[in-house]
Design a protein around this motif. Sequence first.
Motif, PDB file in Angstrom:
ATOM      1  N   GLU A  93       0.853  -1.180   0.000  1.00 36.89           N
ATOM      2  CA  GLU A  93       0.000   0.000   0.000  1.00 36.89           C
ATOM      3  C   GLU A  93       0.892   1.235   0.000  1.00 36.89           C
ATOM      4  N   CYS A 394     -11.967  -0.108  -9.795  1.00 35.15           N
ATOM      5  CA  CYS A 394     -10.661  -0.765  -9.756  1.00 35.15           C
ATOM      6  C   CYS A 394      -9.995  -0.578 -11.113  1.00 35.15           C
ATOM      7  N   GLN A 438      -8.156  -9.066  -3.816  1.00 32.37           N
ATOM      8  CA  GLN A 438      -8.761  -7.937  -3.112  1.00 32.37           C
ATOM      9  C   GLN A 438      -8.885  -6.716  -4.030  1.00 32.37           C
ATOM     10  N   ARG A 440      -8.909  -3.626  -3.225  1.00 25.04           N
ATOM     11  CA  ARG A 440      -7.992  -2.543  -2.843  1.00 25.04           C
ATOM     12  C   ARG A 440      -6.605  -2.721  -3.462  1.00 25.04           C
ATOM     13  N   ASP A 443      -6.392  -0.543  -6.806  1.00 27.02           N
ATOM     14  CA  ASP A 443      -6.875   0.837  -6.671  1.00 27.02           C
ATOM     15  C   ASP A 443      -6.432   1.650  -7.885  1.00 27.02           C
TER      16      ASP A 443
END
Length: 509
Positions: A93, A394, A438, A440, A443
């Motif tokens: 991240e 996404c 996922q 996320r 992103d």
Amino acid sequence: MEGRRERPPASRAKKPAAKRTTTEHNGTVAARYHAGSSGPQRGARSRGAEPDGDPTKKPTTRARPGQASMRITDLWSSATGAAGIAKQPAFPELQPPAIQPPASPELQPPAHPEALEVARCPSYRRGARSVGQLRAPRASRKGLEETPEGKLKNVLEKLKLKREKISKAADIVNKIVKRLLSRMKNRESEFKDVQQLNTGSYYERVKISAPNEFDVMFKLEVPRIELQEYHDTGAFYLVKFKRIPRGNPLSHFLEEEILSASKMLSKFREIIKEEVKEIKDSDICVEEEKPGSPAVTLLIRNPEEISVDIILALESKSSWPISTKEGLPIKNWLGTKMRTSLRREPFYLVPKDAKVGNSFQGKTWRLSFSHIEKYILKNHGIEKTCCEVGGAKCCRKDCLKLMKSLLEQLKKEYQELEAFCSYHVKTAILHMWTAHPQDREWDPKHLSRCFDNFLTFFVECLRTEKLMHYFIPKFNLFSQELIDQKSKKFLIEKIEYERNNGFPIFDKF
């Protein structure tokens, strides 16, 4: 004046002199944004209000314990044919940049590059004329577009299909396909029971540049068939009928009880050519047959050139072949129930000849799961609302489109890459999505990083010469029999060159 009482002047509290906020051309975007984050107070007409704190100081973030870069080698257990689900490595991240351009939803009109929200400030009250709204210089906006993130977003804008062109092309194709299907049903032939099934990148919403290529299946249900795997490939099969009823229209395509794919495709092509000749109000023709191709290709030349691949497909509602047992590894992504449900769908066989040395085996049929692929691409999020109206977005499809465009542009310049196709890209990214399920992890703010990770994985598949079919784990799409090592090395070199030089090939269209 007489009769008028003079009003004493109001006392003012002394304030420390505020420093004027200056915006230099070489200042950061974050600093300019912070400098204009507070509007002037009522009556403050000669001074700009200074915000608290240092406007050029960037916030600091703490690194999360255990945070690690994505290891592409962790994907190999899926892409190189290992059974089960690949281990899920942590997706890093990264700290997002101070300001990000808004991600445009799919099939929405593209925003003008100058409209990016580089330095938005609150509106000022009327009367505060001495303090103007801060604007980012044009050079700064251009600088954002020239970042890797900005460049990729601009490429995606160019790749978007124009709505008016989509509508026009779809109307032309639908009209011709509907006419062919209707005439085929009304004539006495082996194909009078065919049904239409739309497949391919256009219907998967991953078509790029222009709506000039369409894939349409004409499916024909064949009950009670027996499959004999061809040379342990897992993908190619010989088709037999368990029982041939009297009057079976396909019986004269049999060669020693084997349903000949080449004979059946040849008759299918002949009928389509006859029907195309009857279409007088369109400039349309049937292209020459391509060796090993399962499609009859129509070329529509007016008003714009459009290619339509009509693919004959046998539909079987039996259980999927044993070679697919460990395929479709979506348990940890879309769920076990979804996998079970999808495997209850029919599977298809298209007349694709298996390659034997430099020739083709004319009797073989190849498994096709294009309808399942279309479903996955439309329902790709672990969250059911991913990329839906009102749901989070996404960049999964964006990465697929960018890689498809990169390969397409490279193939235009180098004949050495003829063996590669968009199906290799789609297969690779399905493995990538499986290993990183996922939402996320995809992103849109980290588009550049996600695309780079995908390139890394694709290059490793080329180096190891292993890209396993998503539904047939033992079938290697990058085997030496299908693509020679020299071609793979050549593609690696071209991808690395583009990657290390900011993708100059994207500037050519």
